[in-house]
Enzyme design. Sequence first.
Site, mmCIF file in Angstrom:
data_model
loop_
_atom_site.group_PDB
_atom_site.id
_atom_site.type_symbol
_atom_site.label_atom_id
_atom_site.label_comp_id
_atom_site.label_asym_id
_atom_site.label_seq_id
_atom_site.Cartn_x
_atom_site.Cartn_y
_atom_site.Cartn_z
ATOM 1 N N GLY A 170 15.689 -3.509 -2.340
ATOM 2 C CA GLY A 170 15.344 -2.365 -1.503
ATOM 3 C C GLY A 170 15.893 -2.557 -0.100
ATOM 4 N N GLY A 171 15.050 -3.030 0.796
ATOM 5 C CA GLY A 171 15.402 -3.183 2.218
ATOM 6 C C GLY A 171 16.761 -3.820 2.461
ATOM 7 N N SER A 174 11.339 -7.855 -2.155
ATOM 8 C CA SER A 174 11.703 -8.671 -0.988
ATOM 9 C C SER A 174 12.760 -9.729 -1.294
ATOM 10 C CB SER A 174 10.456 -9.309 -0.373
ATOM 11 O OG SER A 174 9.557 -8.302 0.065
ATOM 12 N N ASN A 232 18.531 -0.272 -4.166
ATOM 13 C CA ASN A 232 17.687 0.915 -4.198
ATOM 14 C C ASN A 232 17.506 1.382 -2.758
ATOM 15 O OD1 ASN A 232 15.682 2.822 -4.464
ATOM 16 N ND2 ASN A 232 14.103 1.399 -5.179
ATOM 17 N N TRP A 233 18.271 2.403 -2.405
ATOM 18 C CA TRP A 233 18.239 2.871 -1.005
ATOM 19 C C TRP A 233 16.933 3.591 -0.674
ATOM 20 C CZ3 TRP A 233 23.672 5.481 0.173
ATOM 21 C CH2 TRP A 233 24.696 4.535 -0.070
ATOM 22 N N LYS A 234 16.178 3.962 -1.707
ATOM 23 C CA LYS A 234 14.957 4.767 -1.513
ATOM 24 C C LYS A 234 15.298 6.039 -0.713
ATOM 25 C CE LYS A 234 12.271 0.670 -2.200
ATOM 26 N NZ LYS A 234 11.025 -0.046 -2.037
ATOM 27 N N GLY A 252 8.698 -4.600 -0.415
ATOM 28 C CA GLY A 252 8.688 -4.171 0.986
ATOM 29 C C GLY A 252 7.697 -4.935 1.851
ATOM 30 N N GLU A 304 9.182 -5.974 -10.979
ATOM 31 C CA GLU A 304 8.926 -5.876 -9.545
ATOM 32 C C GLU A 304 7.427 -5.953 -9.279
ATOM 33 O OE1 GLU A 304 12.384 -3.747 -7.423
ATOM 34 O OE2 GLU A 304 11.022 -2.199 -8.114
ATOM 35 N N GLU A 324 6.766 2.999 -6.843
ATOM 36 C CA GLU A 324 6.473 4.084 -5.888
ATOM 37 C C GLU A 324 6.348 5.415 -6.617
ATOM 38 O OE1 GLU A 324 9.695 3.145 -3.213
ATOM 39 O OE2 GLU A 324 8.660 1.285 -2.720
HETATM 40 P P1 PGA Z 1 12.307 -4.461 -1.390
HETATM 41 O O1 PGA Z 1 12.221 -3.285 -2.473
HETATM 42 O O2 PGA Z 1 13.511 -5.284 -1.708
HETATM 43 O O3 PGA Z 1 12.423 -3.749 -0.062
HETATM 44 O O4 PGA Z 1 11.037 -5.245 -1.505
HETATM 45 C C1 PGA Z 1 12.523 -3.516 -3.815
HETATM 46 C C2 PGA Z 1 12.309 -2.259 -4.605
HETATM 47 O O5 PGA Z 1 11.367 -1.519 -4.320
HETATM 48 O O6 PGA Z 1 13.081 -1.958 -5.544
#
Ligand code: PGA
Length: 253
Positions: free
Chosen positions: A237-238, A216, A9-11, A176, A170, A100
């Site tokens: 994500g990250g 994370s 998930n590149w956001k 994050g 999640e 989000e």
């Molecule tokens: P994260 O994000 O790996 O940066 O915690 C996961 C997500 O929001 O899908």
Amino acid sequence: MRKKIIAGNWKMNLTLDEGQKLTSEIVNMYKDEKISDVTVVLNPPFPHIFPVKKLIGDTPGVFVGAQNCSDKDSGAYTGEVSANIIASFGAEYVIIGHSERREYFKEDNELLSVKVKKALENGLIPIFCCGESLEIREAGTHEPNVKFQLTDSLFDLSAEDIQKVVIAYEPIWAIGTGKTATADQAQEMHFALRRHLGAKYGKDVAAEISILYGGSMKPDNAVELLSKPDVDGGLIGGASLKSRDFIDIVKSY
Ligand code: PGA
């Protein structure tokens, strides 16, 4: 048998050049390192979908998805993107109900239920996100809370359709933050969700549904999380913004 899936998930990150570089690296590593038993899904911001799809080409096992879709089919909804448009650009997946979106865009269970149906009607696989806040975790009501998110948004689907949905658990407090759920906490929730799906749709149907963990996940904790029997992959994500880290997570299976 349910699929093993690692989704990135590149956001709201990466320019065109950066996204193309990342995609090329991931596709090359996936091929060169002979990965075949794990499905990879890249979920970039909307404008990247078409170029990412082109770079993936016909690489088996690698797919592109969106991070959201509209609950409407078409028309005067400035700034929205329908599931139909997303599918027409070659995407196969769409993330729905990320925390989000629930928090900043006030998306509720009812709206998400409509979005899941729009995705399915247009041949997209929804990656349906659920998860509890820290407050709920500390109050000890996380299990009923997350089960209710499923009941409220998904349980009017047919047994055939629910099997097309991928679920991503999640915990919001782990997104994050660098704070991951322990592998046991993840397994406990995934098991509870699968049992919940089983109570409604039967054990065989529940056994077919991939339940991903997100929050994370990194190369150094992926092995333990992914070793759990009900953890069928990750939503990253990250760490999905770095090709080596992302592929190392894929290879943690
Ligand atoms: P994260 O994000 O790996 O940066 O915690 C996961 C997500 O929001 O899908």
